[in-house]
Design a protein around this motif. Sequence first.
Motif, PDB file in Angstrom:
ATOM      1  N   GLY A  82       0.804  -1.212   0.000  1.00  0.00           N
ATOM      2  CA  GLY A  82       0.000   0.000   0.000  1.00  0.00           C
ATOM      3  C   GLY A  82       0.839   1.264   0.000  1.00  0.00           C
ATOM      4  N   ARG A  83       0.156   2.370   0.288  1.00  0.00           N
ATOM      5  CA  ARG A  83       0.788   3.684   0.219  1.00  0.00           C
ATOM      6  C   ARG A  83       0.519   4.468   1.498  1.00  0.00           C
ATOM      7  N   ARG A 159       5.933   2.564   2.570  1.00  0.00           N
ATOM      8  CA  ARG A 159       4.657   2.948   1.953  1.00  0.00           C
ATOM      9  C   ARG A 159       4.708   4.369   1.405  1.00  0.00           C
ATOM     10  N   ARG A 160       5.445   5.259   2.063  1.00  0.00           N
ATOM     11  CA  ARG A 160       5.570   6.643   1.575  1.00  0.00           C
ATOM     12  C   ARG A 160       6.253   6.671   0.208  1.00  0.00           C
ATOM     13  N   VAL A 161       7.259   5.815   0.039  1.00  0.00           N
ATOM     14  CA  VAL A 161       7.940   5.716  -1.253  1.00  0.00           C
ATOM     15  C   VAL A 161       6.980   5.151  -2.299  1.00  0.00           C
ATOM     16  N   GLY A 168       9.677   0.249  -2.946  1.00  0.00           N
ATOM     17  CA  GLY A 168       9.828   0.361  -1.505  1.00  0.00           C
ATOM     18  C   GLY A 168      11.250   0.219  -0.989  1.00  0.00           C
ATOM     19  N   PRO A 169      12.073  -0.707  -1.553  1.00  0.00           N
ATOM     20  CA  PRO A 169      13.437  -0.860  -1.030  1.00  0.00           C
ATOM     21  C   PRO A 169      14.287   0.402  -1.105  1.00  0.00           C
ATOM     22  N   LEU A 170      13.859   1.395  -1.888  1.00  0.00           N
ATOM     23  CA  LEU A 170      14.607   2.654  -1.913  1.00  0.00           C
ATOM     24  C   LEU A 170      14.646   3.305  -0.539  1.00  0.00           C
ATOM     25  N   ALA A 194      -0.723   3.313  -7.144  1.00  0.00           N
ATOM     26  CA  ALA A 194      -1.837   2.408  -6.832  1.00  0.00           C
ATOM     27  C   ALA A 194      -1.480   0.956  -7.112  1.00  0.00           C
ATOM     28  N   GLN A 195      -0.433   0.720  -7.901  1.00  0.00           N
ATOM     29  CA  GLN A 195      -0.039  -0.663  -8.195  1.00  0.00           C
ATOM     30  C   GLN A 195       0.412  -1.394  -6.938  1.00  0.00           C
ATOM     31  N   TYR A 196       0.785  -0.654  -5.896  1.00  0.00           N
ATOM     32  CA  TYR A 196       1.271  -1.285  -4.663  1.00  0.00           C
ATOM     33  C   TYR A 196       0.146  -1.552  -3.671  1.00  0.00           C
ATOM     34  N   ASP A 197      -1.081  -1.126  -3.986  1.00  0.00           N
ATOM     35  CA  ASP A 197      -2.188  -1.364  -3.077  1.00  0.00           C
ATOM     36  C   ASP A 197      -2.585  -2.839  -3.105  1.00  0.00           C
ATOM     37  N   ARG A 198      -3.033  -3.334  -1.948  1.00  0.00           N
ATOM     38  CA  ARG A 198      -3.487  -4.722  -1.839  1.00  0.00           C
ATOM     39  C   ARG A 198      -4.840  -4.753  -1.158  1.00  0.00           C
ATOM     40  N   PRO A 199      -5.890  -4.427  -1.909  1.00  0.00           N
ATOM     41  CA  PRO A 199      -7.244  -4.452  -1.304  1.00  0.00           C
ATOM     42  C   PRO A 199      -7.621  -5.832  -0.781  1.00  0.00           C
ATOM     43  N   ASP A 200      -7.012  -6.882  -1.342  1.00  0.00           N
ATOM     44  CA  ASP A 200      -7.366  -8.235  -0.919  1.00  0.00           C
ATOM     45  C   ASP A 200      -6.916  -8.519   0.514  1.00  0.00           C
ATOM     46  N   LEU A 201      -5.960  -7.737   1.004  1.00  0.00           N
ATOM     47  CA  LEU A 201      -5.476  -7.948   2.364  1.00  0.00           C
ATOM     48  C   LEU A 201      -6.296  -7.181   3.386  1.00  0.00           C
ATOM     49  N   GLY A 202      -7.215  -6.346   2.921  1.00  0.00           N
ATOM     50  CA  GLY A 202      -8.094  -5.589   3.823  1.00  0.00           C
ATOM     51  C   GLY A 202      -7.416  -4.413   4.469  1.00  0.00           C
TER      52      GLY A 202
END
Length: 202
Positions: A82-83, A159-161, A168-170, A194-202
């Motif tokens: 996520g973000r 998440r901020r990155v 994220g590893p940056l 938005a590609q880093y979001d995981r709605p499936d994880l709630g």
Amino acid sequence: MTNDGTPQWGPAAGDQPQQPYGQQAGYQQPYAQQPYAQPYPQYGPPIPVGPDGVPPLWAPWYGIGFLDAFTRFFKKYARFDGRASRSEYWYWVLANAIVTIVLMGGYLFTWLGANTTTDAYGNTQTTTSGAPVLALVFIGLFGLWWLATLVPNIALGWRRVHDANLAGPLWIIALFVGIAAIVFGCLPPNPGGAQYDRPDLG
């Protein structure tokens, strides 16, 4: 004046109408003509919110307040997906700084706070009153705070990155170069994050 000598009232043909004092030609009053902009724009696809207006944990919260950012930090304790919005990040930085100042300030005060006494003969003596015990309490609390927030601090930066659509590893750079944390924290949101979001994880 016209050809017959009578004065002509109003602008002549081809003249520009006079503007009110202090305004330029083509100026339009912005108020009541243009809708107010949303103070906290959403980036990327619309983010769903619950009945209380709070975005789910997998989504960033743009325009979050101080207390909400504090509690959300612990709710997303070790979530690297996520973000995180800039307000989520900077409000936590502020909260963490306040706690650190209180604990470290208490530690230093107990060690450096001096108590000066004068005996019956006029001799003055400077002692530290209760320094060992109180100092150990403050430094112990600070150590516990640091350990308790170590993982979520890294996760928040991760998440901020993501919110800037960066890998994220940056964020690991920020662990060794302090200025990088400031730079990453100031980066504007990017809809691609938005590609880093995981709605499936709630």
